[in-house]
Design an enzyme around this catalytic site. Structure first.
Site, short mmCIF file in Angstrom:
data_model
loop_
_atom_site.label_atom_id
_atom_site.label_comp_id
_atom_site.label_asym_id
_atom_site.label_seq_id
_atom_site.Cartn_x
_atom_site.Cartn_y
_atom_site.Cartn_z
CE LYS A 1 36.54 57.06 40.48
NZ LYS A 1 36.20 55.90 41.31
CD GLN B 1 36.93 53.98 36.58
OE1 GLN B 1 38.06 53.56 36.39
NE2 GLN B 1 36.41 54.09 37.80
CG ASP C 1 31.79 59.96 34.39
OD1 ASP C 1 32.98 60.23 34.70
OD2 ASP C 1 31.04 59.27 35.13
CB CYS D 1 28.53 53.88 42.29
SG CYS D 1 28.98 54.16 44.00
CG HIS E 1 29.73 56.20 39.07
ND1 HIS E 1 29.33 57.14 39.99
CD2 HIS E 1 30.61 55.40 39.70
CE1 HIS E 1 29.95 56.92 41.13
NE2 HIS E 1 30.74 55.86 40.98
#
Ligand SMILES: Cc1ncc(COP(=O)(O)O)c(C=O)c1O
Ligand SMILES: Cc1ncc(COP(=O)(O)O)c(C=O)c1O
Lengths: 146, 410, 410, 146
Positions: free
Chosen positions: C229, C206, C203, C367, C125
């Site tokens: 999220k 998600q 990261d 993104c 991202h």
């Protein structure tokens, strides 16, 4: 946490009994202030930066000494009288007790007398940091003794 | 007293004011730390989360569209409220602190160098000192403070002398002091600083809840404030800047939203305000910030200001009669903040005993350590701070609680 | 199908799922952009604002105490949920983007220099690319990307070769891709990177909504994620870092809370986590983030993961039968994300026409422009993304809406 | 905004009448797609970066030429067919009209036909940017003519 050393447990019961007569918040604090006025405090000469607990609104000084009998002797002070009362209670319960007993003490009395919130690490009176220091000192001493 | 009908009209908008602490009715006098929220804000945020939450910008679907319009509507409300010529000049940040850091790191890193000076005042909040210290340390520049008089007003002589002496690149100061209440003559200060060739940043954190703000009339280059002190949500605030200056500044945070195009060969940045808003913004915060501004405008900022002026006068009277109480900050122009000390008694003790009586005040240095040091108040002060919903009756209760605390401590 | 009872049990927790768009029942398949919020989060935030809001830390009064405990409770919940050894290692940020920027600017500025390499992947991202580009440009370092296979899995050969070739100082990669759904073998990647002498940043934006996370088992040095999220509020996320590394890092933002003592002669900084949290935090966000985690744990992260796995399989089946549809991202291990393209038809057209039928999907580059470019998909993809409350029936509706859109566009 | 030039107003009424027969969302889009297929578009040769409207999901190209009669002639295109339909409607309403009329046009028709949301600057289809470009071009030309 293990069961409390009988000495520390007895002192906590004493404090709890002491406070049992107050059910009003203000009366409890009145008592705390009286305690703060009476409590024997740290030598003025030892109120130096190295005995200062950092990062709290009211300043707290703490000194720990190990006695010949292997017990730990604490003296403390604060520039705020309520904090001084609380600090005094801690000294009353923990001072002159065996190092391991201090390191492992379950300090349930603050809860019982309804002053638990002062031990919260988010409270800026320094009490939580002071108790942590007391435990650390005692734990280090206990380790050396073992 | 004047305007005493205001709280009657609006207190029911604030559910928290009904609560008790330690079995006593809450008297909330810690508004300079954070104000309580009207139902319009609480319910607006809830309505958003229950009915039209979605990630914003770049979304082709209806919820994304509704959320984007509401969020950008929040930005427009902020812009209008502070007289910004254009909504694109309003950058949403996480608060005032984040906004000052943005300017210090983006503008500062690009424009400050060895030997440069950033001028601040001794009444600044840490948020308007530490970011400057950090960037100055990084580039070899220096932060210099302007003195404050005993009564809490800025030493204008020292201010002008410092402009002359240091030729600062940046002059940063509070619109209103969170510890003293002092309202600074911001338009005059900006004019003098600009004349001396400096840019200006005004920290409006304590002005937004209390005063009418017009960045054009003030004549500053940057203006920052935070929502949570102005009846809005936590986690959001803004930086306003002059368009040409913002355009020339490099981005600070990188990520989604702030880019025009990303590749490993080179990334290009988006236009204002997006260039400075990397990542998913605080969407519900932006919307609720707008609702807080609607609420303030609905009540009338001038009405609030007049009400608070009379509260300050009332509080000064009520507190000065208590033996040993010394009010810190007696500038002629003040927002709703009253700091005090009692010699020989620690503010923390007073605050704790007032809390036991249901009265929430703040004690300590209020994130203005250099000011406390300057005034010789190493234990800080006890601060009562007011909002639109504060009543004279609450000040009476606070004064009585303080009197009782004093009696217990003497 | 397996676990299809999950949505039945929990859909009533999400008021927004009752709404209509364009007169059709909402089918919300844009969860990878932002998830909807359960009542526990919405009402918890409301309860906070209605009943115990105050500024936190350093407050001597009861509301400040309650708010502080709830906020720090949120931090502890995050810490426990991700297996952090200590809550002080969890730094609240404005989101994932802000967290990566914190590491890039604080750790990066102190540790990267001319010629150093930051290794990322082509499936990152923008939030995990641009902050590295910005700091690398500032210090003369370079960002190098690892390739991605056609099926959306990471090219492990290229990964190992790049470790060898570049000896990167930092290796940063997604736990799960927001565009492809691919779950990376993060523990293996971290081990290899550490063996090669690099620090690692994962990261987890998600991963948090879909997977059990254990930072100790992963073996990374930094882990970031964002609340919105994962059923939580907007405006908040976290950085977890190994204590010793965080301790050694300089602060990034200056202001209140992050200091121990401020003066014009020199300022000293607070301990973790406060050193990195300047200014008033997003208090209601921290509390509500904790409630979102409670909600996920109450439902069971493994239950959610299993449900989403079966939804992905179901969706692949339902969509592959549509003429011309090509699914982008067919890694064996995926979170609830299904991207697709139809040759000769612009995803924006499909998304718009699905919106008209009540189905919210996202279209574009999500993104992840470098990934789209790498895969030759300059118009991006149409992405459906799932959550715990998504039903197979909704996937049927989405597939039918897509089929109708295709018929209209051909 | 001033009253619309009669030409531009008449064209808007025409579009509104055109769309009046559809009350279903999907039917309206069906029509938009048909328009997108029919509309005369920009020369392929002019689909260069300098005619590209930046920052939108669907790419939009716009070319403006000033005619001898002082009118402005627009051609446009998009790689997304719905955007192309919208772009086409804009061209249909604004092209071959006097510069000042374009610059000052009140484009109420999008509202009337229920497609207003596409003009939102927050929409990523580029329509808002395109309309802005059209106006800027026309305004610049009008200024030169004045
Ligand atoms: C993989 C990934 N990383 C980072 C982010 C950025 O998160 P945020 O925008 O909340 O900062 C996102 C979401 O947009 C994402 O999907
Ligand atoms: C004058 C002043 N400036 C800056 C700040 C910082 O605001 P925030 O903590 O919301 O970033 C405050 C409040 O704490 C303030 O009173």
């Amino acid at each position: 946490m293990a069961e409390n050393h009988p000495l520390i447990e007895a002192r906590q019961q004493e404090v709890i009994a002491d406070f049992a007569v107050f059910d009003d918040w203000m009366d409890k604090y009145e008592h705390l202030i009286e305690l703060g006025k009476d409590i024997p405090t740290i030598d003025e000469a030892r109120k130096t930066d190295s005995h200062l607990i950092k990062g709290c609104q009211s300043r707290v000084w703490l000194a720990a000494d190990s006695a010949a009998d292997g017990n730990v002797h604490f003296t403390a002070d604060s520039d705020a009288i309520i904090t001084k009362g609380l600090v005094g209670l801690m000294v009353q319960v923990l001072s002159d007790a065996p190092a391991r007993a201090i390191a492992e003490a379950d300090l349930h009395f603050l809860d019982a007398i309804g002053l638990h919130q002062h031990l919260s690490p988010t409270r800026s009176n320094g009490l939580a940091s002071m108790v942590q220091q007391m435990r650390l000192y005692a734990a280090a001493l206990a380790a050396r003794q073992a | 007293m004047a305007n005493s009908s205001l709280p009657d009209r609006i207190r029911r908008d604030f559910p928290i004011l009904e609560r008790e602490v330690h079995g006593k009715p809450l008297v909330y006098l810690d508004n300079a730390a954070s104000a309580q929220k009207p139902l319009a804000v609480i319910e607006g945020q809830r309505e958003y989360l229950s009915n039209y939450h979605a990630n914003i910008h770049r979304g082709a679907h209806q919820l994304a569209q509704l959320a984007t319009e509401a969020f950008e509507g929040g930005r427009r409300k902020v812009a209008e409220h502070i007289g910004a010529p254009n909504a694109a000049e309003v950058i949403f940040t996480a608060g005032s602190t984040d906004a000052v850091n943005l300017v210090a790191q983006s503008w500062g890193r690009a424009n400050l160098s060895q030997g440069d000076v950033v001028l601040v005042t001794r009444m600044e909040h840490h948020a308007n000192i530490v970011p400057w210290q950090m960037i100055c340390e990084a580039v070899g520049a220096k932060v210099e403070p302007v003195n404050v008089h005993e009564d809490g007003t800025l030493d204008l002589g020292d201010f002008h002398a410092a402009l002359e002496r240091f030729s600062p690149k940046m002059v940063a100061f509070v619109h209103a002091s969170n510890t003293l209440g002092t309202i600074n003559p911001v338009a005059d200060l900006c004019r003098a600083a600009s004349d001396a060739g400096a840019l200006t940043l005004v920290d409006g954190s304590q002005a937004l809840p209390h005063l009418t703000i017009d960045v054009k009339a003030i004549g500053c280059d940057f203006y920052v404030a935070t929502a949570h002190k102005a009846y809005g949500p936590t986690g959001i605030g803004f930086l306003w800047g002059r368009r040409a200056i913002l355009e020339a500044m490099p981005p600070w945070r990188g990520g989604g939203e702030m880019i025009q195009s990303v590749s490993f060969d080179g990334t290009t940045y988006n236009t204002l305000p997006h260039k400075f808003e990397a990542g998913t913004p605080h969407i519900s915060g932006g919307i609720a910030f707008g609702l807080a501004i609607d609420w303030m405008r609905g009540v009338g900022v001038e009405t609030i200001a007049a009400h608070e002026r009379s509260l300050v006068a009332y509080a000064h009277n009520a507190l000065e009669t208590l033996k040993g109480v010394r009010i810190i900050g007696t500038a002629p122009e003040k927002v709703g903040v009253v700091s005090l000390v009692v010699d020989g008694i620690h503010p923390y003790d007073l605050g704790t005993l007032m809390d036991g009586q249901g009265v929430a005040v703040r004690t300590g240095h209020h994130c203005t350590e250099p000011l406390m040091h300057h005034l010789g108040l190493e234990s800080g002060t006890l601060r009562m701070s007011f909002a639109a919903y504060t009543t004279p009756r609450e000040i009476d209760v606070a004064a009585a609680a303080l009197a009782r605390a004093l009696a217990m401590l003497r």
